[in-house]
Write an enzyme that holds these catalytic residues in place. Structure first.
Site, PDB file in Angstrom:
ATOM      1  N   ARG A  24       0.811  -1.219   0.000  1.00 43.37           N
ATOM      2  CA  ARG A  24       0.000   0.000   0.000  1.00 43.37           C
ATOM      3  C   ARG A  24       0.842   1.265   0.000  1.00 43.37           C
ATOM      4  O   ARG A  24       0.391   2.321  -0.394  1.00 43.37           O
ATOM      5  CB  ARG A  24      -0.908   0.036   1.235  1.00 43.37           C
ATOM      6  CG  ARG A  24      -1.874  -1.116   1.336  1.00 43.37           C
ATOM      7  CD  ARG A  24      -2.534  -1.153   2.691  1.00 43.37           C
ATOM      8  NE  ARG A  24      -1.506  -1.366   3.715  1.00 43.37           N
ATOM      9  CZ  ARG A  24      -1.691  -1.184   5.022  1.00 43.37           C
ATOM     10  NH1 ARG A  24      -2.854  -0.765   5.474  1.00 43.37           N
ATOM     11  NH2 ARG A  24      -0.730  -1.408   5.880  1.00 43.37           N
ATOM     12  N   GLU A  29       6.027   7.295  12.125  1.00 42.75           N
ATOM     13  CA  GLU A  29       5.702   8.323  13.106  1.00 42.75           C
ATOM     14  C   GLU A  29       6.701   9.453  12.908  1.00 42.75           C
ATOM     15  O   GLU A  29       7.894   9.276  13.149  1.00 42.75           O
ATOM     16  CB  GLU A  29       5.827   7.713  14.506  1.00 42.75           C
ATOM     17  CG  GLU A  29       5.198   8.513  15.592  1.00 42.75           C
ATOM     18  CD  GLU A  29       5.208   7.734  16.906  1.00 42.75           C
ATOM     19  OE1 GLU A  29       6.252   7.774  17.598  1.00 42.75           O
ATOM     20  OE2 GLU A  29       4.187   7.096  17.217  1.00 42.75           O
ATOM     21  N   GLN A  47       5.735  25.896  17.382  1.00 38.53           N
ATOM     22  CA  GLN A  47       5.330  26.441  16.089  1.00 38.53           C
ATOM     23  C   GLN A  47       5.835  25.523  14.984  1.00 38.53           C
ATOM     24  O   GLN A  47       6.978  25.084  15.007  1.00 38.53           O
ATOM     25  CB  GLN A  47       5.932  27.842  15.914  1.00 38.53           C
ATOM     26  CG  GLN A  47       5.524  28.545  14.647  1.00 38.53           C
ATOM     27  CD  GLN A  47       6.015  29.986  14.628  1.00 38.53           C
ATOM     28  OE1 GLN A  47       5.986  30.687  15.646  1.00 38.53           O
ATOM     29  NE2 GLN A  47       6.477  30.440  13.482  1.00 38.53           N
ATOM     30  N   ASP A  48       4.950  25.218  14.019  1.00 39.68           N
ATOM     31  CA  ASP A  48       5.321  24.455  12.823  1.00 39.68           C
ATOM     32  C   ASP A  48       5.260  25.383  11.624  1.00 39.68           C
ATOM     33  O   ASP A  48       4.325  26.177  11.495  1.00 39.68           O
ATOM     34  CB  ASP A  48       4.355  23.291  12.576  1.00 39.68           C
ATOM     35  CG  ASP A  48       4.625  22.091  13.463  1.00 39.68           C
ATOM     36  OD1 ASP A  48       5.438  22.197  14.397  1.00 39.68           O
ATOM     37  OD2 ASP A  48       4.025  21.033  13.218  1.00 39.68           O
ATOM     38  N   HIS A  62      20.076  31.688   8.630  1.00 42.14           N
ATOM     39  CA  HIS A  62      19.242  32.463   9.537  1.00 42.14           C
ATOM     40  C   HIS A  62      19.329  31.958  10.972  1.00 42.14           C
ATOM     41  O   HIS A  62      19.612  30.792  11.214  1.00 42.14           O
ATOM     42  CB  HIS A  62      17.776  32.389   9.098  1.00 42.14           C
ATOM     43  CG  HIS A  62      17.544  32.826   7.690  1.00 42.14           C
ATOM     44  ND1 HIS A  62      16.601  32.241   6.884  1.00 42.14           N
ATOM     45  CD2 HIS A  62      18.141  33.775   6.925  1.00 42.14           C
ATOM     46  CE1 HIS A  62      16.615  32.821   5.688  1.00 42.14           C
ATOM     47  NE2 HIS A  62      17.545  33.754   5.694  1.00 42.14           N
ATOM     48  N   LYS A  72      15.409  24.027  16.024  1.00 43.66           N
ATOM     49  CA  LYS A  72      14.529  23.621  14.930  1.00 43.66           C
ATOM     50  C   LYS A  72      14.697  22.136  14.655  1.00 43.66           C
ATOM     51  O   LYS A  72      15.808  21.605  14.730  1.00 43.66           O
ATOM     52  CB  LYS A  72      14.874  24.384  13.649  1.00 43.66           C
ATOM     53  CG  LYS A  72      14.648  25.872  13.726  1.00 43.66           C
ATOM     54  CD  LYS A  72      15.093  26.550  12.446  1.00 43.66           C
ATOM     55  CE  LYS A  72      14.896  28.056  12.534  1.00 43.66           C
ATOM     56  NZ  LYS A  72      15.431  28.741  11.361  1.00 43.66           N
ATOM     57  N   TYR A 132       9.303  22.507   9.300  1.00 47.52           N
ATOM     58  CA  TYR A 132      10.119  22.532  10.505  1.00 47.52           C
ATOM     59  C   TYR A 132       9.328  22.965  11.725  1.00 47.52           C
ATOM     60  O   TYR A 132       8.390  23.740  11.647  1.00 47.52           O
ATOM     61  CB  TYR A 132      11.372  23.378  10.335  1.00 47.52           C
ATOM     62  CG  TYR A 132      11.191  24.816   9.903  1.00 47.52           C
ATOM     63  CD1 TYR A 132      11.348  25.851  10.804  1.00 47.52           C
ATOM     64  CD2 TYR A 132      10.911  25.131   8.580  1.00 47.52           C
ATOM     65  CE1 TYR A 132      11.221  27.170  10.411  1.00 47.52           C
ATOM     66  CE2 TYR A 132      10.781  26.440   8.171  1.00 47.52           C
ATOM     67  CZ  TYR A 132      10.937  27.455   9.094  1.00 47.52           C
ATOM     68  OH  TYR A 132      10.798  28.766   8.694  1.00 47.52           O
ATOM     69  N   GLU A 143      15.316  38.755  14.112  1.00 49.75           N
ATOM     70  CA  GLU A 143      15.952  38.051  12.997  1.00 49.75           C
ATOM     71  C   GLU A 143      17.436  38.361  12.951  1.00 49.75           C
ATOM     72  O   GLU A 143      17.854  39.496  13.160  1.00 49.75           O
ATOM     73  CB  GLU A 143      15.344  38.496  11.655  1.00 49.75           C
ATOM     74  CG  GLU A 143      14.009  37.928  11.347  1.00 49.75           C
ATOM     75  CD  GLU A 143      13.522  38.365   9.964  1.00 49.75           C
ATOM     76  OE1 GLU A 143      14.054  39.347   9.398  1.00 49.75           O
ATOM     77  OE2 GLU A 143      12.608  37.724   9.461  1.00 49.75           O
ATOM     78  N   LYS A 169      16.847  39.990   0.997  1.00 51.21           N
ATOM     79  CA  LYS A 169      17.524  40.048   2.295  1.00 51.21           C
ATOM     80  C   LYS A 169      18.758  39.153   2.330  1.00 51.21           C
ATOM     81  O   LYS A 169      19.791  39.536   2.863  1.00 51.21           O
ATOM     82  CB  LYS A 169      16.569  39.623   3.423  1.00 51.21           C
ATOM     83  CG  LYS A 169      15.729  40.735   3.960  1.00 51.21           C
ATOM     84  CD  LYS A 169      15.167  40.445   5.331  1.00 51.21           C
ATOM     85  CE  LYS A 169      14.185  39.316   5.341  1.00 51.21           C
ATOM     86  NZ  LYS A 169      13.407  39.250   6.587  1.00 51.21           N
ATOM     87  N   ASP A 170      18.638  37.941   1.783  1.00 50.65           N
ATOM     88  CA  ASP A 170      19.740  36.985   1.868  1.00 50.65           C
ATOM     89  C   ASP A 170      20.932  37.363   0.994  1.00 50.65           C
ATOM     90  O   ASP A 170      21.997  36.759   1.099  1.00 50.65           O
ATOM     91  CB  ASP A 170      19.264  35.566   1.530  1.00 50.65           C
ATOM     92  CG  ASP A 170      18.489  34.932   2.678  1.00 50.65           C
ATOM     93  OD1 ASP A 170      18.527  35.465   3.802  1.00 50.65           O
ATOM     94  OD2 ASP A 170      17.834  33.894   2.446  1.00 50.65           O
TER      95      ASP A 170
END
Length: 190
Positions: A24, A29, A47-48, A62, A72, A132, A143, A169-170
């Site tokens: 299948r 998990e 937070q996800d 970052h 993270k 994440y 930041e 920004k990067d």
């Protein structure tokens, strides 16, 4: 069940879940608070986040400054990325060193990046969906970032430089040696 692999840098972990497959498809998990605390560290994710990126995108490097530092737990649900954690804790024996790991939808690996590290990834497939968990809430005023292409870091992003896609920004972050010190060796990893 997970298999936890230590890396060359203390606190940075690669996590491999146990897959159960048959005709299948498969099941695994993807996260268990209990098992994570037993095998990796005690932390609570609050937070996800999810991003979708196209081939050649580099996001990073970052971090969140105190008091909003974050650990993270990252993974790829579609595609393939090279994920990178850089130790930015001044005084650490691994300061300026990095760990890079390939995360793919096929290997189902996860990468744990503790506090005191800059984080980034490069997309190596046509597109990638990246998820994440963070153990602290995002705070835009906190930041921080260092240059993804800092020559002293020696990161091989596995993407042709001419094909790299960056945010505005990067494109403008300082190299680690020129960055304002944020973390020292005493920062708690989680």
């Amino acid at each position: 069940m997970i298999n936890v692999i230590d890396t060359e840098i203390e606190g940075v972990k690669i996590i491999e879940p146990k897959l159960f497959g048959d005709a299948r498809g498969y099941f695994f998990e993807s996260f268990s608070q209990k098992e994570f605390e037993e095998k990796v560290c005690k932390t609570v994710f609050v937070q996800d986040n999810e991003s979708r990126s196209v081939a050649g995108v580099v996001r990073g490097l970052h971090f969140q400054k105190p008091p909003f530092t974050q650990s993270k737990l990252v993974r790829v649900v579609r595609g393939k990325v090279l994920d990178v954690a850089v130790d930015i804790r001044r005084g650490s024996p691994t300061y300026g060193k990095h760990v890079a790991v390939l995360l793919t939808e096929e290997n189902h690996r996860q990468f744990f990046v503790p506090r005191g590290f800059a984080h980034g990834f490069a997309v190596l497939s046509d597109e990638a969906v990246f998820q994440y968990k963070c153990d602290n809430y995002y705070a835009p005023q906190s930041e921080g970032a260092i240059a993804w292409d800092d020559p002293e870091l020696g990161i091989d992003w596995q993407v042709e430089k001419s094909g790299i896609i960056l945010s505005e920004k990067d494109m403008h972050h300082p190299c680690l040696k020129d960055a304002e010190p944020v973390f020292d060796i005493n920062v708690p990893l989680y």
